[in-house]
Design a protein around this motif. Structure first.
Motif, PDB file in Angstrom:
ATOM      1  N   ALA A  90      -7.033  -1.016  -1.511  1.00 31.65           N
ATOM      2  CA  ALA A  90      -5.882  -1.747  -0.963  1.00 31.65           C
ATOM      3  C   ALA A  90      -5.661  -1.331   0.492  1.00 31.65           C
ATOM      4  O   ALA A  90      -5.395  -2.166   1.365  1.00 31.65           O
ATOM      5  N   SER A 134       2.622   3.068   2.991  1.00 32.77           N
ATOM      6  CA  SER A 134       1.526   3.916   2.541  1.00 32.77           C
ATOM      7  C   SER A 134       0.279   3.669   3.388  1.00 32.77           C
ATOM      8  O   SER A 134      -0.367   4.598   3.860  1.00 32.77           O
ATOM      9  N   HIS A 135      -0.024   2.381   3.590  1.00 35.25           N
ATOM     10  CA  HIS A 135      -1.219   2.046   4.380  1.00 35.25           C
ATOM     11  C   HIS A 135      -1.109   2.548   5.809  1.00 35.25           C
ATOM     12  O   HIS A 135      -2.106   2.862   6.449  1.00 35.25           O
ATOM     13  N   PHE A 156       6.671   1.963  -8.816  1.00 35.75           N
ATOM     14  CA  PHE A 156       6.948   2.459  -7.471  1.00 35.75           C
ATOM     15  C   PHE A 156       5.945   3.538  -7.063  1.00 35.75           C
ATOM     16  O   PHE A 156       5.495   3.573  -5.912  1.00 35.75           O
ATOM     17  N   TYR A 157       5.620   4.380  -8.016  1.00 36.13           N
ATOM     18  CA  TYR A 157       4.628   5.436  -7.753  1.00 36.13           C
ATOM     19  C   TYR A 157       3.320   4.813  -7.242  1.00 36.13           C
ATOM     20  O   TYR A 157       2.720   5.269  -6.269  1.00 36.13           O
ATOM     21  N   MET A 158       2.903   3.731  -7.892  1.00 35.03           N
ATOM     22  CA  MET A 158       1.660   3.083  -7.489  1.00 35.03           C
ATOM     23  C   MET A 158       1.795   2.432  -6.113  1.00 35.03           C
ATOM     24  O   MET A 158       0.877   2.503  -5.293  1.00 35.03           O
ATOM     25  N   GLN A 159       2.956   1.814  -5.875  1.00 34.74           N
ATOM     26  CA  GLN A 159       3.170   1.198  -4.560  1.00 34.74           C
ATOM     27  C   GLN A 159       3.146   2.257  -3.464  1.00 34.74           C
ATOM     28  O   GLN A 159       2.624   2.017  -2.378  1.00 34.74           O
ATOM     29  N   GLN A 160       3.725   3.428  -3.749  1.00 28.36           N
ATOM     30  CA  GLN A 160       3.720   4.481  -2.737  1.00 28.36           C
ATOM     31  C   GLN A 160       2.288   4.879  -2.394  1.00 28.36           C
ATOM     32  O   GLN A 160       1.999   5.271  -1.281  1.00 28.36           O
ATOM     33  N   ARG A 161       1.400   4.730  -3.343  1.00 26.70           N
ATOM     34  CA  ARG A 161       0.001   5.062  -3.060  1.00 26.70           C
ATOM     35  C   ARG A 161      -0.752   3.890  -2.433  1.00 26.70           C
ATOM     36  O   ARG A 161      -1.964   3.939  -2.281  1.00 26.70           O
ATOM     37  N   GLY A 162      -0.023   2.819  -2.157  1.00 29.05           N
ATOM     38  CA  GLY A 162      -0.625   1.709  -1.430  1.00 29.05           C
ATOM     39  C   GLY A 162      -1.048   0.538  -2.290  1.00 29.05           C
ATOM     40  O   GLY A 162      -1.587  -0.449  -1.793  1.00 29.05           O
ATOM     41  N   ILE A 163      -0.824   0.626  -3.594  1.00 31.15           N
ATOM     42  CA  ILE A 163      -1.238  -0.471  -4.468  1.00 31.15           C
ATOM     43  C   ILE A 163      -0.143  -1.550  -4.429  1.00 31.15           C
ATOM     44  O   ILE A 163       1.017  -1.268  -4.745  1.00 31.15           O
ATOM     45  N   PRO A 164      -0.484  -2.766  -4.006  1.00 30.83           N
ATOM     46  CA  PRO A 164       0.539  -3.816  -3.889  1.00 30.83           C
ATOM     47  C   PRO A 164       1.250  -4.059  -5.228  1.00 30.83           C
ATOM     48  O   PRO A 164       0.658  -3.863  -6.294  1.00 30.83           O
ATOM     49  N   ALA A 165       2.504  -4.493  -5.146  1.00 32.64           N
ATOM     50  CA  ALA A 165       3.345  -4.615  -6.336  1.00 32.64           C
ATOM     51  C   ALA A 165       2.684  -5.443  -7.450  1.00 32.64           C
ATOM     52  O   ALA A 165       2.681  -5.032  -8.614  1.00 32.64           O
ATOM     53  N   LEU A 201      -6.114   9.962   0.466  1.00 31.66           N
ATOM     54  CA  LEU A 201      -5.529   8.923   1.310  1.00 31.66           C
ATOM     55  C   LEU A 201      -5.368   9.357   2.772  1.00 31.66           C
ATOM     56  O   LEU A 201      -5.074   8.536   3.636  1.00 31.66           O
ATOM     57  N   PHE A 225      -7.071   4.232 -10.614  1.00 32.10           N
ATOM     58  CA  PHE A 225      -5.859   4.273  -9.806  1.00 32.10           C
ATOM     59  C   PHE A 225      -6.207   4.525  -8.336  1.00 32.10           C
ATOM     60  O   PHE A 225      -5.774   3.805  -7.434  1.00 32.10           O
ATOM     61  N   PRO A 241       6.872  -0.849   0.622  1.00 33.50           N
ATOM     62  CA  PRO A 241       6.405   0.505   0.277  1.00 33.50           C
ATOM     63  C   PRO A 241       4.889   0.648   0.416  1.00 33.50           C
ATOM     64  O   PRO A 241       4.398   1.669   0.906  1.00 33.50           O
ATOM     65  N   GLU A 242       4.143  -0.387  -0.001  1.00 38.91           N
ATOM     66  CA  GLU A 242       2.685  -0.254   0.068  1.00 38.91           C
ATOM     67  C   GLU A 242       2.195  -0.256   1.515  1.00 38.91           C
ATOM     68  O   GLU A 242       1.248   0.456   1.855  1.00 38.91           O
ATOM     69  N   PHE A 293       5.484  13.488  -4.930  1.00 42.56           N
ATOM     70  CA  PHE A 293       6.727  13.340  -5.695  1.00 42.56           C
ATOM     71  C   PHE A 293       7.176  14.663  -6.309  1.00 42.56           C
ATOM     72  O   PHE A 293       6.353  15.464  -6.765  1.00 42.56           O
TER      73      PHE A 293
END
Lengths: 447, 252
Positions: B108, B79-80, A388-397, B165, B101, B75-76, B87
């Motif tokens: 993305a 973000s976009h 989830f942390y990665m998704q919040q940063r925009g990285i798709p699941a 970002l 990362f 969620p992504e 957090f």
């Protein structure tokens, strides 16, 4: 005894002359003893502790063909094998099905005294040398090793004389290429005399849509002060069953480093057994297994600390998707007198679905009182909070999952000393996770 | 000014338990909103619901962000679209370097915006620039995300990612917790430097000290899943003196 072995016992009895007629006396001289041992036990059943989670007997139940008459395969290994490792300088030899293949165009000049070639040919030309080593370790192996000794007709030998360093990697490429169901028995013999050094890359490939089963016995002798790396990459197919046994004998102050990567397979059992027989010997055995569909990957390891002052380390990781099954059993046996042993074993596993199964069995047996040993095994899922942390940063699941899987696998690959191979594996693993493996450019094997 | 975010009658549950019980909140472009309130009042739930954490279920209400239905976005995609959460407890990701990362995150976003991936040179330059903003050690950038970081390093890493970002709406969830006074100042200064006239922030905190650095325009008190009080920045001082009990008593 019951099951499929009877057919093979009869087959062996009826074809003994045919098998022998194509082979060197040394290979033939070991068959009878192996036959007696195999007859006594037959194939392992699920009642055998070491095979409880890997039902092997039924894998032998298919009506396979065996190339006992040694018909030559109608392929040029060098032209169908394009998936090489970029920037890797190697001496390359081929085993097509279970015959040594004289593919041309890749062999470089080896240091003086080094022997690399067909087991059957070298057993005939250098009987005194090979007599000391061939089947010495496998004679006490399990019944599949005996089965291999009964039927093995060829393979590869590498002999490195004392004080000799083979700089370039020895690459042994095994290909399965046939249009019928095949049973293959391969054999590799590696002898490093004292203070010598070599790297071996084993590439196991199959383009086979028909079922195939290959047994492989690799006997390895690492002499005093010698140093050997063996990297074993399995990239076969769902239709392939592989039963590989590696037996290693290490003398004093020798180094052995092994990394076995199962990228794509069908049903695999790898057993590796390392005997530390001289003081100061050091061994490192590692594995990465990536499974999906209904693939089965079993790694059984045994390290025997027979003398004092040896070190061993072990890292095996599994990533199991869909309905795949992983089995890991690792035993470190510290014998009486093996004081000041340092031994460490780690096994970490990811089950990505509820249908994936992992059977893990780390074992320590210690009969000495001054040792430092540890082992640990875990089975888990991908870290949801990290995803989830990665998704919040925009990285798709999906991408986030791949990054986490890739990071998990990376730890094993980091142990590989050959940089071009390490880089190649990073790419292959990433492709594997993306489901793109098998589409590399220009390779007939990857249609 | 245009409304950047409109939360209307938002109800949300976790494991069947209702935590948010009708939140109404409007944030205009350029505003800094502070959300304060006692423990367990729903502050972190609100931030998690806004960024689409799968553990929470929205049972009623709507959230309009930049004119879009935020709750329909993954969620992504949130973000976009410029939503960022710093957090409260940043997650450790062993084996994934901060560099890889951030590259994955930036590219993305660029793909979503139909832009070409950033060149390696431009990316490293950007990393250097943004690292300087929060004094993030260059050695940390090669380490795995948050693995073995101190509390202060983790929070600085959050603000570094925010800088990379360039979000439109950032939510700082107790970014001050676990920070000593120097780290707090560095983090707060980083946030202030990133402020543009068109960006907004929600600052969730228990204490006045962060709000001494990041000046809020509007202060809300969240209690028992509802916003029970909204006032100007002077409310911060009053809460510091009087605590939350009087608010709890008024809202029994």
């Amino acid at each position: 005894m019951m099951g499929n072995e009877q057919e093979y016992i009869e087959l062996f009895g009826q074809n003994r002359e045919i098998i022998d007629s194509a082979c060197a006396a040394l290979l033939n001289s070991k068959r009878q003893d192996a036959f007696e041992r195999f007859k006594a036990t037959g194939f392992p059943t699920r009642k055998d502790e070491a095979w409880r989670n890997t039902p092997i007997a039924k894998q032998f139940g298919i009506d396979y063909g065996m190339n006992l008459k040694r018909a030559e395969a109608d392929v040029n290994a060098a032209t169908i094998f394009h998936c090489d490792v970029p920037n890797l300088k190697s001496h390359r030899v081929y085993i097509v099905n279970d015959s040594y293949s004289q593919a041309e165009g890749y062999s470089r000049e080896l240091p003086q005294g080094v022997i690399l070639g067909s087991l059957n040919a070298i057993a005939a030309s250098h009987p005194t040398l090979l007599e000391k080593y061939y089947n010495r370790l496998a004679a006490n192996g399990d019944s599949i090793a005996q089965f291999n000794t009964m039927f093995a007709q060829d393979g590869v030998v590498l002999y490195v004389p004392r004080n000799t360093v083979v700089e370039e990697t020895i690459q042994i490429v095994s290909l399965i290429q046939a249009n019928v169901e095949m049973l293959l028995n391969r054999r590799i013999l590696v002898i490093l005399e004292e203070n010598s050094k070599a790297n071996i890359l084993l590439c196991d490939h199959s383009s086979q849509e028909k079922q195939s089963l290959s047994t492989l016995v690799t006997e390895v002798f690492v002499g005093t002060g010698a140093s050997l790396n063996i990297y074993d990459i399995e990239e076969t197919a769902n239709s392939n069953t592989r039963v590989a046994t590696m037996l290693v004998d290490q003398a004093a102050d020798s180094h052995f480093n092994h990394c076995c990567v199962t990228l794509t397979n069908g049903f695999t059992r790898n057993s590796i057994s390392v005997a530390l027989n001289g003081r100061g010997a050091d061994t490192s055995i590692n594995g990465l297994a990536i499974g999906d569909k209904t693939q089965h990957i079993d790694n059984h390891t045994l390290v025997d600390h027979n003398v004092a002052d040896c070190t061993s380390s072990e890292l095996y990781k599994y990533i199991l998707d869909e309905s795949s099954t992983g089995v890991f059993a690792g035993k470190m046996h510290i014998h009486p007198g093996a004081q000041r042993t340092v031994s460490q074993q780690t096994n970490r596993n990811l089950c990505l679905t509820t249908c994936a199964h992992m059977y893990a069995q780390p074992q320590l047996e210690i009969y000495a009182d001054d040792v430092k040993c540890s082992h640990g095994s875990t089975v888990g899922q991908l870290d949801e909070s990290a995803l989830f942390y990665m998704q919040q940063r925009g990285i798709p699941a999906d991408e986030a999952r791949h990054l986490l899987m890739y990071a998990f696998a990376g730890e094993v690959i980091e142990n590989i000393d050959i940089v071009p191979l390490k880089e190649r594996l990073h790419i292959l693993i990433e492709k594997r996770f993306r489901g793109e493996l098998g589409k590399c450019k220009g390779c007939n094997l990857c249609k | 000014m245009e409304n950047l975010l409109e939360i209307k009658n938002l109800h949300a549950t976790i494991d069947g338990k209702e935590i948010l019980k009708g939140i109404n909140l409007t944030i205009k472009a350029g505003e800094v909103h502070a959300i304060m309130g006692p423990n367990g009042s729903g502050k972190s739930t609100l931030s998690n619901v806004l960024v689409g954490h799968p553990a929470y279920t929205v049972t009623e209400g709507e959230v309009i962000y930049k004119g879009k239905n935020l709750l329909e976005l993954s969620p992504e995609d949130r973000s976009h679209e410029g939503l960022f959460l710093s957090f409260q407890y940043p997650v450790e990701i062993p084996g994934v370097s901060i560099t890889n990362f951030m590259r994955a995150a930036i590219n993305a976003k660029r793909e979503y915006l139909k832009q070409e991936p950033m060149s390696a040179g431009d990316f490293l330059k950007l990393m250097r620039e943004k690292r300087a903003l929060v004094n993030l050690d260059s050695k940390l950038a090669n380490r795995s995300v948050n693995e073995g970081f101190s509390g202060g390093e983790k929070k600085r890493n959050e603000i570094f990612q925010m800088a990379m970002l360039e979000p439109t709406l950032s939510i700082l969830d107790e970014t001050d917790s676990g920070l000593d006074i120097d780290a707090l100042r560095i983090v707060a200064e980083g946030v202030n430097k990133l402020k543009r006239p068109d960006t907004s922030s929600i600052v969730i905190t228990h204490y006045q000290r962060l709000l001494d650095y990041i000046k809020p325009d509007i202060v809300h008190v969240l209690y028992n899943g509802r916003i029970v009080m909204t006032a100007g920045p002077e409310l911060v001082q009053e809460l510091e003196v009087r605590g939350y009990d009087w608010i709890k008593n008024e809202n029994q």
